[in-house]
Design a protein around this motif. Structure first.
Motif, PDB file in Angstrom:
ATOM      1  N   MET A 105       0.845  -1.193   0.000  1.00 12.55           N
ATOM      2  CA  MET A 105       0.000   0.000   0.000  1.00 12.55           C
ATOM      3  C   MET A 105       0.880   1.242   0.000  1.00 12.55           C
ATOM      4  SD  MET A 105      -2.925   1.157   2.740  1.00 12.55           S
ATOM      5  CE  MET A 105      -4.097  -0.068   2.134  1.00 12.55           C
ATOM      6  N   ASN A 106       0.461   2.277  -0.762  1.00 10.60           N
ATOM      7  CA  ASN A 106       1.169   3.548  -0.780  1.00 10.60           C
ATOM      8  C   ASN A 106       0.774   4.376   0.434  1.00 10.60           C
ATOM      9  OD1 ASN A 106       2.680   3.125  -3.054  1.00 10.60           O
ATOM     10  ND2 ASN A 106       1.346   4.271  -4.424  1.00 10.60           N
ATOM     11  N   ARG A 107       1.326   3.985   1.574  1.00 13.63           N
ATOM     12  CA  ARG A 107       1.041   4.698   2.817  1.00 13.63           C
ATOM     13  C   ARG A 107       2.112   5.763   3.044  1.00 13.63           C
ATOM     14  NH1 ARG A 107       0.449   0.669   6.987  1.00 13.63           N
ATOM     15  NH2 ARG A 107      -1.787   0.764   6.525  1.00 13.63           N
ATOM     16  N   VAL A 108       1.667   6.973   3.403  1.00 15.35           N
ATOM     17  CA  VAL A 108       2.583   8.060   3.705  1.00 15.35           C
ATOM     18  C   VAL A 108       2.356   8.489   5.149  1.00 15.35           C
ATOM     19  CG1 VAL A 108       1.003   9.863   2.876  1.00 15.35           C
ATOM     20  CG2 VAL A 108       3.448  10.301   2.906  1.00 15.35           C
ATOM     21  N   LEU A 109       3.442   8.838   5.834  1.00 23.21           N
ATOM     22  CA  LEU A 109       3.364   9.307   7.206  1.00 23.21           C
ATOM     23  C   LEU A 109       3.901  10.732   7.246  1.00 23.21           C
ATOM     24  CD1 LEU A 109       4.277   7.234  10.356  1.00 23.21           C
ATOM     25  CD2 LEU A 109       4.767   9.674  10.233  1.00 23.21           C
ATOM     26  N   ILE A 110       3.072  11.673   7.671  1.00 22.61           N
ATOM     27  CA  ILE A 110       3.429  13.086   7.743  1.00 22.61           C
ATOM     28  C   ILE A 110       3.729  13.435   9.194  1.00 22.61           C
ATOM     29  CG2 ILE A 110       2.653  15.445   7.285  1.00 22.61           C
ATOM     30  CD1 ILE A 110       0.538  14.113   5.345  1.00 22.61           C
ATOM     31  N   ILE A 111       4.877  14.061   9.439  1.00 20.06           N
ATOM     32  CA  ILE A 111       5.238  14.493  10.797  1.00 20.06           C
ATOM     33  C   ILE A 111       5.274  16.018  10.827  1.00 20.06           C
ATOM     34  CG2 ILE A 111       6.962  14.422  12.626  1.00 20.06           C
ATOM     35  CD1 ILE A 111       7.924  11.780  11.555  1.00 20.06           C
ATOM     36  N   GLY A 112       4.438  16.616  11.683  1.00 26.17           N
ATOM     37  CA  GLY A 112       4.396  18.061  11.823  1.00 26.17           C
ATOM     38  C   GLY A 112       3.016  18.602  11.525  1.00 26.17           C
ATOM     39  N   ALA A 113       2.391  19.244  12.524  1.00 31.57           N
ATOM     40  CA  ALA A 113       1.013  19.708  12.385  1.00 31.57           C
ATOM     41  C   ALA A 113       0.914  21.226  12.425  1.00 31.57           C
ATOM     42  CB  ALA A 113       0.134  19.089  13.474  1.00 31.57           C
ATOM     43  N   GLY A 114       1.911  21.910  11.877  1.00 30.11           N
ATOM     44  CA  GLY A 114       1.830  23.358  11.706  1.00 30.11           C
ATOM     45  C   GLY A 114       1.125  23.698  10.413  1.00 30.11           C
ATOM     46  N   GLY A 115       1.343  24.937   9.943  1.00 31.93           N
ATOM     47  CA  GLY A 115       0.694  25.364   8.712  1.00 31.93           C
ATOM     48  C   GLY A 115       1.106  24.545   7.504  1.00 31.93           C
ATOM     49  N   VAL A 116       2.404  24.216   7.396  1.00 29.13           N
ATOM     50  CA  VAL A 116       2.874  23.432   6.254  1.00 29.13           C
ATOM     51  C   VAL A 116       2.308  22.012   6.312  1.00 29.13           C
ATOM     52  CG1 VAL A 116       4.893  22.540   5.046  1.00 29.13           C
ATOM     53  CG2 VAL A 116       4.959  24.823   6.064  1.00 29.13           C
ATOM     54  N   GLY A 117       2.308  21.427   7.508  1.00 29.16           N
ATOM     55  CA  GLY A 117       1.716  20.098   7.661  1.00 29.16           C
ATOM     56  C   GLY A 117       0.252  20.072   7.244  1.00 29.16           C
ATOM     57  N   ARG A 118      -0.475  21.124   7.577  1.00 31.87           N
ATOM     58  CA  ARG A 118      -1.879  21.236   7.178  1.00 31.87           C
ATOM     59  C   ARG A 118      -2.008  21.194   5.649  1.00 31.87           C
ATOM     60  NH1 ARG A 118      -6.813  23.579   8.663  1.00 31.87           N
ATOM     61  NH2 ARG A 118      -6.120  23.998  10.801  1.00 31.87           N
ATOM     62  N   VAL A 119      -1.144  21.953   4.954  1.00 31.03           N
ATOM     63  CA  VAL A 119      -1.205  21.990   3.499  1.00 31.03           C
ATOM     64  C   VAL A 119      -0.846  20.634   2.899  1.00 31.03           C
ATOM     65  CG1 VAL A 119      -0.223  23.052   1.430  1.00 31.03           C
ATOM     66  CG2 VAL A 119      -0.764  24.468   3.408  1.00 31.03           C
ATOM     67  N   VAL A 120       0.232  20.025   3.403  1.00 27.64           N
ATOM     68  CA  VAL A 120       0.641  18.715   2.883  1.00 27.64           C
ATOM     69  C   VAL A 120      -0.485  17.699   3.060  1.00 27.64           C
ATOM     70  CG1 VAL A 120       2.242  16.792   3.184  1.00 27.64           C
ATOM     71  CG2 VAL A 120       3.102  19.133   3.228  1.00 27.64           C
ATOM     72  N   LEU A 121      -1.103  17.692   4.227  1.00 27.53           N
ATOM     73  CA  LEU A 121      -2.197  16.746   4.465  1.00 27.53           C
ATOM     74  C   LEU A 121      -3.354  16.998   3.515  1.00 27.53           C
ATOM     75  CD1 LEU A 121      -3.219  14.410   6.255  1.00 27.53           C
ATOM     76  CD2 LEU A 121      -4.306  16.142   7.700  1.00 27.53           C
ATOM     77  N   ASN A 122      -3.714  18.261   3.318  1.00 25.46           N
ATOM     78  CA  ASN A 122      -4.793  18.581   2.387  1.00 25.46           C
ATOM     79  C   ASN A 122      -4.479  18.104   0.977  1.00 25.46           C
ATOM     80  OD1 ASN A 122      -7.260  20.597   3.104  1.00 25.46           O
ATOM     81  ND2 ASN A 122      -5.604  20.853   4.597  1.00 25.46           N
ATOM     82  N   LYS A 123      -3.258  18.325   0.528  1.00 29.85           N
ATOM     83  CA  LYS A 123      -2.892  17.929  -0.827  1.00 29.85           C
ATOM     84  C   LYS A 123      -2.849  16.410  -0.980  1.00 29.85           C
ATOM     85  CE  LYS A 123      -2.756  21.750  -3.035  1.00 29.85           C
ATOM     86  NZ  LYS A 123      -3.650  21.972  -4.201  1.00 29.85           N
TER      87      LYS A 123
END
Length: 400
Positions: free
Chosen positions: A1-19
């Motif tokens: 599975m193409n699972r991605v793990l994002i670390i960091g919940a600031g403004g940039v993390g918000r954008v990455v998660l949205n995208k």
């Protein structure tokens, strides 16, 4: 599975998660982690488009063992690091221990030494290569898009590049007397450091904010004061494009920002040296960060645009040529789409698309790489539809 793990919940993390959530055909499963899991949960609660639940987790990115346990639990294909640059090495170490690919948006910084330097990350190249893993460094806007603009210009628009000026303008207004549009600690360390530019194989140092130019920015932004700084992408670009004879980085600042910053410097609030306060050791800059507005909160009140690009002087078909490649990003349009202002948006979108390039194999290789080492064409072909369209202009004169 193409699972991605994002670390960091600031403004940039918000954008990455949205995208990532906008592209479930690529990012089939998403884990979102931060030191404060409630921040992750709040951002996830605002995302409605992803077809399956987004998992949230708590992790201390300074702790390799915690990171290893998290990576082993979820076994992601890729970790996107949009935490603090202090944590690049611990996250990369955990990736090596667990066989996970890595991407970040800013080079490593030592918490106690205000200095941009890729060397500690580049030193991990052989380890990533031997592990059969990819680590992609600096995939934000600057560094990131500016590097890719240079690579694109060299591949498609020039036979030789002689000089590059990277020009970063934030013409937004958040209404505060003083606030920073990204992490205050990183921002102020960057701005108060000595300037540095590359010329004829040497690095020339200047005093902070010593060199200023006025630049007339396009699309209605107009004339702004900009100042010569040192910025990390110059280190990798001068390495990978040794033909470049001069490279400089410029950033705009308003007089209100500079006035407040000078006052804070004069009273010692920008220092990274620890002091004793009421029996406890504190770092003044970290205390200042705590009392300034959170950059993630600026989205609703920030209006105006950013303009970031490169001005290149070189040769094409034996003729001297000047080329200006840039992006314009609107703060309120960014906020309506992702809940973050344009400074976060312009960093987070390239990180998400860079992740897509790695996940799909359009960019590949074992080791530690900067973005300009990969083919810029597929990235440039898609970045406009991901939210950051670009313009190529041909000025009639050199950048002085």
């Amino acid at each position: 599975m193409n699972r991605v793990l994002i670390i960091g919940a600031g403004g940039v993390g918000r954008v990455v998660l949205n995208k990532c959530a906008q592209h479930p055909e690529i990012f089939e499963d998403v884990v979102f982690a931060s030191r404060t899991v409630s921040k992750c949960e709040k951002i996830v609660s605002e995302i409605k488009s992803f077809p399956k639940p987004i998992t949230t987790e708590q992790v201390d990115a300074d702790d390799v063992d915690q990171l290893v346990r998290l990576f082993e639990k979820y076994q992601p294909k890729l970790v996107i690091n949009v935490a603090l640059p202090y944590q690049d090495l611990t996250i990369m170490e955990a990736c090596l221990k667990t066989g996970v690919n890595y991407l970040d948006t800013a080079n490593y910084e030592h918490p106690d030494i205000p200095k941009f330097c890729y060397a500690p990350q580049w030193a991990m190249h052989e380890r990533f290569k031997e592990a059969g893993l990819t680590a992609l460094l600096g995939c934000g806007f600057d560094p990131g898009m500016t590097n890719i603009y240079v690579a694109y210009a060299r591949k498609n628009l020039f036979d030789r590049i002689d000089t590059v000026d990277i020009i970063d303008c934030n013409a937004g207004d958040h209404g505060y007397p003083f606030a920073t549009n990204f992490n205050p600690e990183i921002n102020i360390r960057e701005v108060t450091a000595k300037g540095r530019y590359y010329q004829q194989g040497e690095w020339i140092e200047t005093e902070p904010m010593e060199v200023m130019r006025v630049f007339d920015f396009p699309e209605g932004i107009g004339a702004k004061d900009m100042y010569l700084l040192y910025h990390e992408e110059m280190e990798s670009l001068t390495k990978h494009f040794p033909e470049i004879k001069r490279m400089r980085f410029w950033m705009t600042f308003g007089q209100s920002y500079l006035m407040h910053l000078r006052a804070l410097q004069n009273v010692g609030m920008t220092s990274v040296e620890p002091i004793l306060y009421q029996g406890q050791e504190i770092i003044p800059l970290q205390f200042l960060k705590a009392v300034l507005p959170d950059p993630a909160s600026l989205g609703p009140r920030t209006v105006g645009k950013t303009c970031i690009g490169i001005w290149v002087d070189g040769v094409k078909n034996e003729q001297r040529q000047f080329t200006y490649i840039y992006n314009i990003c609107d703060h309120q349009e960014s906020y309506r789409e992702t809940g973050a202002q344009a400074v976060s948006y312009t960093t987070g979108v390239p990180a998400a698309l860079g992740a897509k390039m790695l996940m799909t194999g359009q960019w590949s290789g074992h080791g530690v790489f900067n973005v300009e080492e990969f083919d810029p064409d597929p990235f440039m072909k898609e970045i406009g539809s991901w939210g950051l369209p670009w313009v190529v202009a041909y000025p009639e004169k050199a950048f002085e």
